[in-house]
Design a protein around this motif. Sequence first.
Motif, PDB file in Angstrom:
ATOM      1  N   ILE B  88       0.810  -1.210   0.000  1.00  0.00           N
ATOM      2  CA  ILE B  88       0.000   0.000   0.000  1.00  0.00           C
ATOM      3  C   ILE B  88       0.852   1.272   0.000  1.00  0.00           C
ATOM      4  O   ILE B  88       1.754   1.432   0.817  1.00  0.00           O
ATOM      5  N   GLY B  89       0.579   2.134  -0.972  1.00  0.00           N
ATOM      6  CA  GLY B  89       1.288   3.408  -1.076  1.00  0.00           C
ATOM      7  C   GLY B  89       0.371   4.543  -0.658  1.00  0.00           C
ATOM      8  O   GLY B  89      -0.856   4.414  -0.707  1.00  0.00           O
ATOM      9  N   TYR B  90       0.959   5.662  -0.231  1.00  0.00           N
ATOM     10  CA  TYR B  90       0.175   6.777   0.279  1.00  0.00           C
ATOM     11  C   TYR B  90       0.814   8.071  -0.223  1.00  0.00           C
ATOM     12  O   TYR B  90       1.962   8.357   0.099  1.00  0.00           O
ATOM     13  N   VAL B  91       0.088   8.790  -1.033  1.00  0.00           N
ATOM     14  CA  VAL B  91       0.558  10.116  -1.454  1.00  0.00           C
ATOM     15  C   VAL B  91      -0.171  11.130  -0.583  1.00  0.00           C
ATOM     16  O   VAL B  91      -1.352  11.393  -0.780  1.00  0.00           O
ATOM     17  N   VAL B 156       4.179  12.710  -5.598  1.00  0.00           N
ATOM     18  CA  VAL B 156       3.444  11.845  -6.523  1.00  0.00           C
ATOM     19  C   VAL B 156       4.405  10.840  -7.165  1.00  0.00           C
ATOM     20  O   VAL B 156       4.128   9.633  -7.212  1.00  0.00           O
ATOM     21  N   ALA B 157       5.569  11.327  -7.617  1.00  0.00           N
ATOM     22  CA  ALA B 157       6.553  10.444  -8.257  1.00  0.00           C
ATOM     23  C   ALA B 157       6.956   9.331  -7.294  1.00  0.00           C
ATOM     24  O   ALA B 157       7.017   8.153  -7.657  1.00  0.00           O
ATOM     25  N   ARG B 158       7.186   9.688  -6.053  1.00  0.00           N
ATOM     26  CA  ARG B 158       7.578   8.720  -5.021  1.00  0.00           C
ATOM     27  C   ARG B 158       6.467   7.687  -4.808  1.00  0.00           C
ATOM     28  O   ARG B 158       6.724   6.493  -4.676  1.00  0.00           O
ATOM     29  N   GLY B 159       5.235   8.169  -4.791  1.00  0.00           N
ATOM     30  CA  GLY B 159       4.106   7.272  -4.563  1.00  0.00           C
ATOM     31  C   GLY B 159       3.846   6.305  -5.715  1.00  0.00           C
ATOM     32  O   GLY B 159       3.311   5.219  -5.510  1.00  0.00           O
ATOM     33  N   PHE B 160       4.224   6.720  -6.928  1.00  0.00           N
ATOM     34  CA  PHE B 160       3.970   5.878  -8.100  1.00  0.00           C
ATOM     35  C   PHE B 160       5.210   5.113  -8.566  1.00  0.00           C
ATOM     36  O   PHE B 160       5.157   4.406  -9.560  1.00  0.00           O
ATOM     37  N   ALA B 166      -2.247  -1.302  -3.898  1.00  0.00           N
ATOM     38  CA  ALA B 166      -3.263  -0.430  -3.302  1.00  0.00           C
ATOM     39  C   ALA B 166      -2.655   0.956  -3.115  1.00  0.00           C
ATOM     40  O   ALA B 166      -1.499   1.083  -2.718  1.00  0.00           O
ATOM     41  N   LEU B 167      -3.435   1.979  -3.437  1.00  0.00           N
ATOM     42  CA  LEU B 167      -2.912   3.349  -3.356  1.00  0.00           C
ATOM     43  C   LEU B 167      -3.905   4.271  -2.658  1.00  0.00           C
ATOM     44  O   LEU B 167      -5.113   4.187  -2.906  1.00  0.00           O
ATOM     45  N   LEU B 168      -3.381   5.141  -1.805  1.00  0.00           N
ATOM     46  CA  LEU B 168      -4.195   6.165  -1.152  1.00  0.00           C
ATOM     47  C   LEU B 168      -3.683   7.516  -1.644  1.00  0.00           C
ATOM     48  O   LEU B 168      -2.498   7.807  -1.529  1.00  0.00           O
TER      49      LEU B 168
END
Lengths: 234, 227
Positions: B88-91, B156-160, B166-168
């Motif tokens: 799970i990533g979180y921006v 955003v770059a870090r999150g993607f 799963a992404l928040l």
Amino acid sequence: MSFDLYPGEVMGIVGESGSGKSKLLKLLAGHLEPDLGEVLFDTRAEGLRDTVTMSEPERRMLARTDWAFVHQNPRDGLRMSVTAGGNVGERLMAVGARHYGRIREEAVDWLGRVEIDESRIDDRPSAFSGGMQQRLQIARNLVTAPRLVFMDEPTGGLDVSVQARLLDLLRGLVRDMGLSAIVVTHDLAVVRLLAHRLMVMKDGRVVEAGLTDQVLDDPQHGYTQLLVSSVLQV
Amino acid sequence: MIELKDVAKSFTLHNQGAAVIPVMQNATLSVQPGECVALVGASGAGKSTLMRMIYGNYLAQAGCIVVDGVDVARAEPREILELRRVTIGYVSQFLRVVPRVPTLDVVAEPLLAVGVELEAARARAAALLERLNIPRTLWGLSPTTFSGGEQQRVNVARGFAHGYPALLLDEPTASLDAVNRATVLALIEEAKARGAAIVGIFHDAAAREQVCDREIDVTGFTPQRAA
């Protein structure tokens, strides 16, 4: 008090002076003897061993190889009469390094990583500023690639710029070498960037523990709420 | 991929007379792989609070928050750390980084954490920064000195960077110009196409319209205050 620490995990311990956090660190590292309980460490040769009941030579061997202890006061962790290069090289020799050229090369590499200029390698730490002494102590401790590092206020006396460099260095070691660390500090900003988990101590007890960002952003205990809300914003 | 059932949250302020402030109850939602769900509701309704609970940043008082089989509401810190590393990533709206670390490495870090080689991780990070129009001259600098919009894009770059299942996303297009906004929306579309389950907060209604499959109004989870 009981807790587990896994490989690659950094645990922060925060609390006010006198809360027992430094004492806990000394108990874990074998500098003090607990009245009760076990401190189990996953040794390379024999798996889980209770470091409280193991023999003094065994414990010293661990302290020289798999463990490292970064003292709050660098004078407690350095040999002040030996050169900077010697301080770093000495730990390497303690684990069997013998080739002078390679030891010196390694020492230069580590001095560079903590931003001490190579030209200072033959100086004694007594000629260094407090911040440089602290960086040297960290280099001395990490050069042998320990698996568990105990740190007592490791960034306390450092300039913020050097502190940032060290935090990055420690994070890299944790990620790439699976280093585990227990860090006692009162600096919540350091803890947020460095520690995965956090324990909050007050009057010799753990009042709250959990994921670092959860404890800092959603503190459950009154004392932690006070601690977090007392931090000055930059 | 993300399943919430009867989640409740309240804050207890111990230093203000132990006041208990209930902020959420019976929050239930489900997000499938490849689906993007928007959280909507007035400011203060609990959109960010809900998102933070899914990430394990806020504790839930009741209910289950299951992400890829792990109940975040009950999991050990170690399990949540693993979930955050891999799944799970979180921006968020804030960029929190170690000062002095170059932007390229800030973006590459989530890839290194899942074992990608340094060169490959940096190449992927560079491609993302390029797409998000962060000038190459800034890549070697720490993002702490960047403008708000630049920090947003680094976030955003870090999150993607790593393809989290799963992404928040908390306001991923806020403070972006039209070109960069379009790029972020394209990244979201691509993440959906590879099967990511996404929960987003977008004040930008047109962006929400474009990438989200449905909306959930969190006002429905607000506890009824006693009169």
